[in-house]
Motif scaffolding. Sequence first.
Motif, short mmCIF file in Angstrom:
data_model
loop_
_atom_site.label_atom_id
_atom_site.label_comp_id
_atom_site.label_asym_id
_atom_site.label_seq_id
_atom_site.Cartn_x
_atom_site.Cartn_y
_atom_site.Cartn_z
N ASP A 1 3.85 5.41 -5.94
CA ASP A 1 3.70 5.41 -7.40
C ASP A 1 2.73 6.50 -7.85
N SER A 2 1.63 6.66 -7.11
CA SER A 2 0.65 7.69 -7.45
C SER A 2 1.26 9.08 -7.29
N ARG B 1 3.89 1.38 -1.47
CA ARG B 1 4.42 1.47 -2.83
C ARG B 1 3.38 2.07 -3.77
N GLN B 2 2.13 1.67 -3.57
CA GLN B 2 1.05 2.21 -4.42
C GLN B 2 0.91 3.72 -4.23
N ARG B 3 1.00 4.14 -2.99
CA ARG B 3 0.91 5.57 -2.72
C ARG B 3 2.09 6.33 -3.31
N HIS C 1 0.82 -1.21 0.00
CA HIS C 1 0.00 0.00 0.00
C HIS C 1 0.85 1.26 0.00
#
Length: 1081
Positions: free
Chosen positions: A1054-1055, A1050-1052, A1048
Motif C-alpha cells: 500500500d505504501s 500488504r502494508q508495504r 505487513h
Amino acid sequence: MWRAGGVLRLVGRGAARLWSSNPPKPSSSYSSQSNSSRRPQAEKQKRRRERQEAILSGQHSTAEDKSVTWSEKQRIVYTAPTPAGTKKDTSLPFPSSYSPEYVEASWYQWWEKEEFFSPEQHERLSHAEDHTFSLCIPPPNVTGTLHLGHALTVAVEDALVRWRRMQGYKVLWLPGCDHAGIATQTVVERRLLREAGKRRQDFTRQEFLQEVWKWKNEKGEEIYQQLRRLGASLDWSRACFTMDPPFSRAVTEAFVQLCDSGLIYRSEALVNWSCALESAISDIEVDSKELSGQTMLSVPGYENKVEFGTMLTFAYPIEGHDGEVAVSTTRPETMLGDVAIAVHPDDSRYQAVHGKQCRHPFTNRLLPIITDSLVDMELGTGAVKVTPAHDHTDFLLSQTHSLPRLTVIDGDGTMTHSCGQWLEGAKRFDARQLVVDALVEKKLFRGKKTHAMTLPICSRSGDIIEPLLKKQWFVRCDEMANKAVQAVEDRQLEIIPHFYNKTWKSWLSNISDWCISRQLWWGHQIPAYQVELPNSTDKQEEQWVWGRSEEEARQRAAVKYAVKPEDISLTQDPDVLDTWFSSALFPFAMLGWPEQTTDLQRFYPNSILETGSDLIFFWVARMVMLGTELTGQLPFKQVLFHPLVRDKHGRKMSKSLGNVIDPLDVIRGVSLERLQEKVKEGNLDPREQLVAMEAQRRDFPTGIPQCGTDALRFALCSHKMQGEDLSLSISQVLSCRNFCNKMWQTLRFTLGVMGNNTTPVKTLEETTPLSSMDKWICSRLYSTVLQCEQAFEAYELHIVTSALYSFWVHSLCDVYMECVKPVLVQQNEGAVVQTDTEHSGRSGQVVSSVLYHCVSMSLALLSPFMPFITEELWQRLLPFRPGAAAHTSLCLQPYPCSSQLAHWHFPEEERNFLLVREVIRVSRSLRAQCGMTKEKPTMWAVCSPSQARVLLHFGSAVWTLSRISNLHICCPQEADTFLSVHSTPPPKGSLIGVVDHTCQLHLHVQNETNIDKQIMQLSQRRDKLVPKLEEIICRVQSPDYLTKVPAHVRQRMDSKMSALQQELKTVEDQLRVLQETQTAE
C-alpha cells in the motif's frame, strides 16, 4: 586434500541393475538408471550442454561483458632497500595512486620474522583477554597449487583469525600439508617415467620412497609460499606435514588403539578398485560420468576407444527344460562370475521356474534361480544376473542367500584363471567383445540397445573403477557415527549453516564401514603384521597382530598364540592407510597427540573448523568420529561451511572443465595467451577444451587485470557464506581494487590535513563532535562498528564487508569529506584548517580529529580482510596518532568496539539524515534534468514542519552536496513564526521532484532551459511508472490478496502504491506545466 568445488559422489550400482531400492553406500559400480532416477541426470546433462552452447554461441549478458572491461593501471614498485624481515620504509613520498605491487611488498616477511602470528605474542598484548581461538587450515595436498577454493578458505579463516587476534585472544592458526598418497605417488611415477624411463616396479620400495621425499623437498614448500602470498597469518613455526615422524607416530597410535578396541578389523569385501593404480581408492576419488547413451571413451591401457552406454541381453538355458531366462547387463565380461539369477517372488512370468537352475554356457556351472523382493519387475526382463564378486548389491545378496563369490577380474584389469584358458589374461574390455562373440556363436545373444548410465571414473588415473573383492582393513563406523549425530542433536557441536544438520544425520545414520587399505608405497604403512607360526600351513586362516613397532607386535603375537617370540615370523602389511585416515587425526595430532603437550592442553579442542561443504562426510565426519573416540572430546566446537566457488556462467570450477582460476593470476594479472596455454596443458576432452578457451576469450579478452591480494580477499568475503554456491566474476574483484584506490586517495587527503595542521589530533575520548555533520559521521561510525561486532560473531562476513564499504565510500567519502572541504581549504597539495561564518577555529580542529579517528578506526576494522593496504596506510597515519601506539603493527592493535564509541552515538542525527540523503538525490536529479552541470540554482522545499527543521539543521550539507546556492523552505500547513521567514512559496511552473508523500523539491525553470529535453525525460519516467503501478494494482485487486498475503506485506504494498501514485501525479503535473509553457512560447 582441499578440493576445488567438489561435490559428494554416490556412484550407482552395476550391470543392468534392476533393483527397486537404493544401492548401499558406498557403491562404485556402474549405474543403470530407472526412468525416474535418470530424469535428474538427464536434466543435469541438458543444463551442462546448454551452458556449453551459451558460451560457444556468445549468449551471455552484455552488461556483464561491459563490467569486465578495464585499462592497464600504472604499476608502481617499492624499490627501497629493505632486507627480508625488516620493516618497510613508510617515510618515503606517498605514491599518487594505489598499486598492489607497491603495497604488498615486504610486509609479510616482517610480520613473520616478528612472530606476530604466534600465540606467544599474546603475552605482550596490552589488551590481552583470557580466551583462546584455535583452528587448523584444511591441509592442502603437497602436490597442489592454489585455486579459488583455497583463496576462499584463506580469506574466510584469516579474517576470523585476525579479528580474534586483534580482540586480544590467544590465537593459534596451524598450517599443514597432506602427503596425498595417490596424487603424490602418481606425480612421482610420471616424473620418473618421463625423465628416467623407469617405472615404480623398477625400484625397491625404499628406493622409490627416497625419490618421493626428494620430490617433496623440492616442491613441498611451494604451496606454503602461495599461502603467504594470500596473507594467511599462520604460525609457521608449528607447520605440520602428515608424513613427519611425530605425525606418523600419532597415526600408528590411532591404528593400534582402534584395533585394540575392535573398531578396526580385517575382512573381505568389495572396494573401489583402480586397475591403472592397482589400488583401492576412496569414494572422494571417484568421479561420476553421466552417459546419455552409447558412447566411445578412451581408457588407460587401451589403444582403441571402448564402448559404454549400451545394454546387452542374453539368455541362460534352464536345466532340464526347453525354456530360458533372459537377463540384461551393461558389463557382459562379468557374466563369467555369475552365480545365480534373481527374480521377484510375485512376478507371474517366472512363477514356474522358482527354485530351478540354469546352466552357465561357458563354465557349465549350475546357477540357482532365487527370489528376492528387491528385484524391480518393471525394468528390463524382470530377471537379473547375480555377480557377488563384482557388484556391491550382488555382494549383499550373496550374504542373504549364501551364494559363492567368484572373482573373474584381477587387480591389473585382466581376466582370471577361473574364466578358462580362452579368456585368461585378456584385458577386461577386450574380454567384453570376446564374451559377446561367444554368446552369438552359442545362439544365446538376444540383442543390444543404447542405455543411459553412470560410469565411475578414477579421478587420479582416468580409469574405469572396477568393484573387486579384497581382504582389507576396515573401520567400524556405526557406533562412532551415532555419537557424532548425538553431538549435533545435543548442541555440543554446532554446524553452520544449520541446514546441514539434516544432511549430517541422514548420512551418518546410513554409514557403511570404511575401507582404509591402499595398495600404495607412499603413505603410512599399516602397522599390522601377518603372523607365521611354527608348523603353520598355507591353508590356515590369516593370523594378524598389530603394534607400535615390530617388536611390540612380536610380543603381542607371543602372548596371543602362546609361543616364544623368537619362533614367530612377522610380515608387515605392504599396504598403506587411506590418506583420509591420517587427515582425520589432524586437529589433535598436529598439537602433539598422543603426548599431552602444552599445545594440546591449551588449544584442543579447536574453537572452530572452517572448510568447504564438499568435505562434510569425507573429512569433517571422520574427524568428529576419530577425534571423539581417541581423545574423548569433540575435535572442535563449531563447524563453519563455506559454499563452492563457481564461474560466472554458474559452472563448478573444475580441472576437467578447464575453468579453474589461479588466485595468483588475479593477484598479479595474466594475459589471455597464458590463460589459454594453461588450458592446453590440462589434458582436457577436446570439446571441453574448446568450451574452456572460448569462455576465456569472451570473459577475459585482454586477460585478467592485476587486482592484488586485498581486493581478491575482500571480494571473496563479500559473498554470503551461509547460502548458495558462490559465483565469482573478475569484475567483482576489479571493483574491490577500485575500492582500494578509494582508500588510498582518502589517505592522501587525510595526510594533507594532518601534515599541515598545527594543532595535534585529540584522543578519541577527548574528541567531541560539534556540528551536525560531525555528529552524523561519528554516529555512523558507531553504528558500523556495532554492525561489524554482531556480524562477526554470527560469521556473517558479507555483512561486515558491506557495512565497511558503505561507511568508507558512501558516508565518509561521498558525504562527510565533501561537506568538510569548505572547512579544509586545499593548499599546495595539502590542506589547512580555515574558519568561515559557520565554523570556528575549534570546529576546524574537531573536523581534523574526527577525520583522523574515522579513517584510523576504519583501517583497523578492515584489517582482517585487507591486511596489506590497511597496514601500509595505518603506518603512514601512525606519526599523527595522539599518544604512542599500543603495538608496532596494525594486526596487533585492538579491534574497535562499540563501547569505546558510546559518546559518539547520536541516533536521531542518523535517522534525520535519511531525509537529507533523499533531498540531495532528488535535487541532483532535477539539476540533471535541466542540464545544470555547473550552475548552482536556488531550490524550494515544500514539506512538513518536522522535515523543515531537519533541513535547517543540516542546511550546510544540503547546499554543499546538492550543489545549490540556496534552499527556500515552505510549510503550507504551518503558521510557526520560526519558519515563517522561510515560507516563500515556489514560483509557478517550477520543475518538481518528489522526495516522499509530504516533501517535494521545486526548481524554477528558466526560459533558456531546454524544455523539449525535460518533456522527453519526464515522459520516459512516466512510461516506467505506469506499468509498475498497474502491476501493483493488479496484485492488490486479486481475489486472494486479503486472505493469503500477510498484513505487513500488504502494508508495504500500500505504501509503495501510494508513493508511485504521488510520483506519477507529480510527473503528469510537471508535464502539463511544461507543455503549457512550450505552447505559450
